[in-house]
Design a protein around this motif. Sequence first.
Motif, PDB file in Angstrom:
ATOM      1  N   PHE A 167      33.550  50.002  46.908  1.00  0.00           N
ATOM      2  CA  PHE A 167      33.844  48.576  46.430  1.00  0.00           C
ATOM      3  C   PHE A 167      31.584  48.795  46.331  1.00  0.00           C
ATOM      4  O   PHE A 167      31.275  48.024  47.336  1.00  0.00           O
ATOM      5  N   ARG A 168      32.368  48.632  44.650  1.00  0.00           N
ATOM      6  CA  ARG A 168      30.709  48.370  44.975  1.00  0.00           C
ATOM      7  C   ARG A 168      30.031  47.068  43.816  1.00  0.00           C
ATOM      8  O   ARG A 168      31.575  47.369  42.027  1.00  0.00           O
ATOM      9  N   PRO A 169      29.008  46.201  43.528  1.00  0.00           N
ATOM     10  CA  PRO A 169      29.515  44.818  42.383  1.00  0.00           C
ATOM     11  C   PRO A 169      29.250  45.501  40.757  1.00  0.00           C
ATOM     12  O   PRO A 169      28.218  46.200  41.145  1.00  0.00           O
ATOM     13  N   HIS A 170      29.702  44.700  40.149  1.00  0.00           N
ATOM     14  CA  HIS A 170      29.402  45.245  38.826  1.00  0.00           C
ATOM     15  C   HIS A 170      29.760  44.174  38.305  1.00  0.00           C
ATOM     16  O   HIS A 170      30.225  42.792  38.499  1.00  0.00           O
ATOM     17  N   HIS A 171      29.926  44.220  36.829  1.00  0.00           N
ATOM     18  CA  HIS A 171      29.984  42.710  36.384  1.00  0.00           C
ATOM     19  C   HIS A 171      31.860  43.454  34.876  1.00  0.00           C
ATOM     20  O   HIS A 171      31.091  44.203  34.038  1.00  0.00           O
ATOM     21  N   PHE A 172      32.094  42.474  34.430  1.00  0.00           N
ATOM     22  CA  PHE A 172      32.955  42.549  33.116  1.00  0.00           C
ATOM     23  C   PHE A 172      32.931  40.964  32.976  1.00  0.00           C
ATOM     24  O   PHE A 172      33.011  40.440  33.910  1.00  0.00           O
ATOM     25  N   PRO A 173      33.167  41.036  31.431  1.00  0.00           N
ATOM     26  CA  PRO A 173      34.020  39.981  31.003  1.00  0.00           C
ATOM     27  C   PRO A 173      34.779  38.966  31.424  1.00  0.00           C
ATOM     28  O   PRO A 173      34.824  37.912  31.624  1.00  0.00           O
ATOM     29  N   PHE A 174      36.113  39.584  31.635  1.00  0.00           N
ATOM     30  CA  PHE A 174      36.963  39.403  32.264  1.00  0.00           C
ATOM     31  C   PHE A 174      37.507  39.254  33.483  1.00  0.00           C
ATOM     32  O   PHE A 174      38.576  39.233  34.295  1.00  0.00           O
ATOM     33  N   THR A 175      36.161  39.674  34.620  1.00  0.00           N
ATOM     34  CA  THR A 175      36.116  38.942  36.418  1.00  0.00           C
ATOM     35  C   THR A 175      35.147  38.214  37.166  1.00  0.00           C
ATOM     36  O   THR A 175      34.633  38.907  36.472  1.00  0.00           O
TER      37      THR A 175
ATOM     38  N   LEU B 239      39.358  38.274  26.407  1.00  0.00           N
ATOM     39  CA  LEU B 239      38.771  38.596  27.792  1.00  0.00           C
ATOM     40  C   LEU B 239      37.929  38.132  27.763  1.00  0.00           C
ATOM     41  O   LEU B 239      36.849  38.310  28.825  1.00  0.00           O
ATOM     42  N   ASN B 240      37.698  37.037  27.274  1.00  0.00           N
ATOM     43  CA  ASN B 240      35.632  36.410  27.881  1.00  0.00           C
ATOM     44  C   ASN B 240      34.861  37.365  27.088  1.00  0.00           C
ATOM     45  O   ASN B 240      33.986  37.064  27.533  1.00  0.00           O
ATOM     46  N   ALA B 241      35.171  38.071  26.386  1.00  0.00           N
ATOM     47  CA  ALA B 241      33.942  38.927  25.359  1.00  0.00           C
ATOM     48  C   ALA B 241      34.316  38.725  24.211  1.00  0.00           C
ATOM     49  O   ALA B 241      34.401  38.791  23.771  1.00  0.00           O
ATOM     50  N   GLU B 242      32.843  36.909  23.852  1.00  0.00           N
ATOM     51  CA  GLU B 242      33.214  36.800  22.555  1.00  0.00           C
ATOM     52  C   GLU B 242      32.109  37.605  21.643  1.00  0.00           C
ATOM     53  O   GLU B 242      31.200  37.645  22.248  1.00  0.00           O
TER      54      GLU B 242
ATOM     55  N   PRO C 205      34.591  37.655  41.127  1.00  0.00           N
ATOM     56  CA  PRO C 205      33.928  38.807  40.585  1.00  0.00           C
ATOM     57  C   PRO C 205      34.386  40.602  40.471  1.00  0.00           C
ATOM     58  O   PRO C 205      35.908  40.308  40.396  1.00  0.00           O
ATOM     59  N   SER C 206      33.704  41.092  39.487  1.00  0.00           N
ATOM     60  CA  SER C 206      33.329  42.274  39.120  1.00  0.00           C
ATOM     61  C   SER C 206      33.705  43.827  40.061  1.00  0.00           C
ATOM     62  O   SER C 206      32.452  43.041  40.881  1.00  0.00           O
ATOM     63  N   CYS C 207      34.301  44.181  39.906  1.00  0.00           N
ATOM     64  CA  CYS C 207      33.665  45.259  41.301  1.00  0.00           C
ATOM     65  C   CYS C 207      33.845  46.783  40.454  1.00  0.00           C
ATOM     66  O   CYS C 207      34.602  46.911  39.176  1.00  0.00           O
ATOM     67  N   GLU C 208      33.218  47.991  41.119  1.00  0.00           N
ATOM     68  CA  GLU C 208      34.120  48.818  40.420  1.00  0.00           C
ATOM     69  C   GLU C 208      33.872  49.982  42.127  1.00  0.00           C
ATOM     70  O   GLU C 208      33.378  49.750  43.564  1.00  0.00           O
ATOM     71  N   MET C 209      34.783  50.361  41.456  1.00  0.00           N
ATOM     72  CA  MET C 209      35.641  51.309  43.091  1.00  0.00           C
ATOM     73  C   MET C 209      35.607  53.055  43.187  1.00  0.00           C
ATOM     74  O   MET C 209      35.835  54.057  41.841  1.00  0.00           O
ATOM     75  N   ASP C 210      34.732  53.425  43.910  1.00  0.00           N
ATOM     76  CA  ASP C 210      34.658  55.217  43.468  1.00  0.00           C
ATOM     77  C   ASP C 210      35.130  55.141  45.124  1.00  0.00           C
ATOM     78  O   ASP C 210      35.673  55.173  46.121  1.00  0.00           O
ATOM     79  N   ILE C 211      35.698  57.224  45.069  1.00  0.00           N
ATOM     80  CA  ILE C 211      36.192  57.378  46.371  1.00  0.00           C
ATOM     81  C   ILE C 211      34.844  58.534  46.412  1.00  0.00           C
ATOM     82  O   ILE C 211      34.805  58.627  45.838  1.00  0.00           O
ATOM     83  N   GLN C 212      35.258  58.510  48.310  1.00  0.00           N
ATOM     84  CA  GLN C 212      34.342  59.961  48.291  1.00  0.00           C
ATOM     85  C   GLN C 212      34.436  61.086  47.748  1.00  0.00           C
ATOM     86  O   GLN C 212      35.703  61.545  47.719  1.00  0.00           O
ATOM     87  N   CYS C 213      33.167  62.070  47.883  1.00  0.00           N
ATOM     88  CA  CYS C 213      33.734  63.833  47.238  1.00  0.00           C
ATOM     89  C   CYS C 213      34.028  64.315  47.988  1.00  0.00           C
ATOM     90  O   CYS C 213      34.281  64.389  48.880  1.00  0.00           O
ATOM     91  N   HIS C 214      35.558  65.166  47.345  1.00  0.00           N
ATOM     92  CA  HIS C 214      36.470  65.214  48.101  1.00  0.00           C
ATOM     93  C   HIS C 214      35.802  66.882  48.377  1.00  0.00           C
ATOM     94  O   HIS C 214      36.173  67.634  49.463  1.00  0.00           O
ATOM     95  N   LYS C 215      34.355  67.236  47.916  1.00  0.00           N
ATOM     96  CA  LYS C 215      34.019  68.357  48.051  1.00  0.00           C
ATOM     97  C   LYS C 215      33.206  68.866  49.314  1.00  0.00           C
ATOM     98  O   LYS C 215      33.041  69.398  49.804  1.00  0.00           O
ATOM     99  N   CYS C 216      32.261  67.861  49.250  1.00  0.00           N
ATOM    100  CA  CYS C 216      31.116  67.271  50.079  1.00  0.00           C
ATOM    101  C   CYS C 216      31.474  66.796  51.369  1.00  0.00           C
ATOM    102  O   CYS C 216      30.923  66.280  52.387  1.00  0.00           O
ATOM    103  N   ASN C 217      32.611  65.631  51.027  1.00  0.00           N
ATOM    104  CA  ASN C 217      33.095  64.951  52.320  1.00  0.00           C
ATOM    105  C   ASN C 217      31.360  63.413  52.117  1.00  0.00           C
ATOM    106  O   ASN C 217      31.353  63.546  53.376  1.00  0.00           O
ATOM    107  N   GLY C 218      31.040  62.951  50.964  1.00  0.00           N
ATOM    108  CA  GLY C 218      30.108  62.636  51.340  1.00  0.00           C
ATOM    109  C   GLY C 218      28.375  62.955  51.035  1.00  0.00           C
ATOM    110  O   GLY C 218      27.499  61.961  51.387  1.00  0.00           O
TER     111      GLY C 218
ATOM    112  N   GLY D   4      37.243  50.083  37.355  1.00  0.00           N
ATOM    113  CA  GLY D   4      36.390  48.907  37.446  1.00  0.00           C
ATOM    114  C   GLY D   4      37.607  48.184  37.653  1.00  0.00           C
ATOM    115  O   GLY D   4      38.748  48.233  37.383  1.00  0.00           O
ATOM    116  N   ALA D   5      36.782  47.573  38.638  1.00  0.00           N
ATOM    117  CA  ALA D   5      38.440  45.856  39.129  1.00  0.00           C
ATOM    118  C   ALA D   5      37.122  44.515  38.949  1.00  0.00           C
ATOM    119  O   ALA D   5      36.506  44.062  38.577  1.00  0.00           O
TER     120      ALA D   5
END
Length: 341
Positions: free
Chosen positions: A247-255, A144-147, A257-270, A286-287
């Motif tokens: 989708f926020r930029p992130h880093h993973f060795p095996f992807t 997975l490219n993590a040497e 570009p890499s990103c993290e996906m957030d969902i908007q808070c269901h309690k306060c709608n953001g 993560g993706a």
Amino acid sequence: MKDQLAKIRAEALAAFEGAKDANRLDALRVKYLGKKGELTAVLKMMGKLSPEERPVMGQLANDVRAALENALTECSQKLEAATLELRLKAEAVDVTIPGEAVSLGHQHPMNIALDELKDIFIGMGFTVLDGPEIELAVYNFDRLNAEEGHPSRDWSDTFYFDEDSRVMLRSQTSPMQVRAMDSMTLPIRIVAPGRVYRKDEVDATHSPMFHQVEGMVIDKGVTMADLKGTLNTVAEKLFGEGTKTRFRPHHFPFTEPSCEMDIQCHKCNGAGCPTCKGEGWIELLGAGVIHPRVLEMSGIDPEVYSGWAFGLGLERLALRRFRIDDLRLIFENDVRFLEQF
Ligand code: DAH
């Protein structure tokens, strides 16, 4: 002889009456009526009687025999009836006694969330894979490219089985990407749920054992747009129509570009609230687009094929799905909590 017969008759009848069970009764039958029995013994002496006495005694002896046989039948029927009576009493069920309620368990909320997720992906043509929790570091890291030297390989983070750090409890479900590439033919669409292990202390958001779901697609012409489209669809199906994602930029060795996906808070709608720690958004997974080196290491030509992958924490997904605020509730298995789902 007459007296003898009368005596046998009286004795036998009394003995039959007193017999407590079928075995005893049968022994008595043999004693009085059997070939070597008492009555037979008397009959054998008939020859010594005078011709006048013989028919009289014969008649008397037959009467005694008949009386004994009748008594035997009667006694044996009585015994049978008594035994049956006893059995019926012993086996009787009182249907008026209130029953003991059997409490039925049901699915754990995390597995309910997992089943929903699997259904969504199966509906999109994905295959569900299962894989080993005891994994080779080659699958968990190298391919997975993590040497060697990658921080996630550290002994302080990972449960290894050997000095050489070759065998370990998998720290992520991502090695299932490699196993799928090794064992399946292209194109590949898989999700792989399962347990993973890390040296974390237990708190409201951490546990040394937790669950992840890995997802991967490899085909010709697959792009980041497919990743976003698919994961947005999944978020809406799981959390309701109109669920907003980011989708926020992130880093993973095996992807890359890499990103993290957030969902908007269901309690306060953001707007920001305690549930989302004031952020307005909650991190879900993560993706990224699969790194060409990862494809190459599995013998897939990155000039021809491309793919995307994601990994999500199942406990956190369940917390969000059912609006639970402490991870420990998922593991404590208090039925008062579990029964609410
Ligand atoms: N394996 C990562 C983790 O445990 C999660 C992850 C990130 C999985 C990106 C992926 C991915 O497949 O593409 O933190």
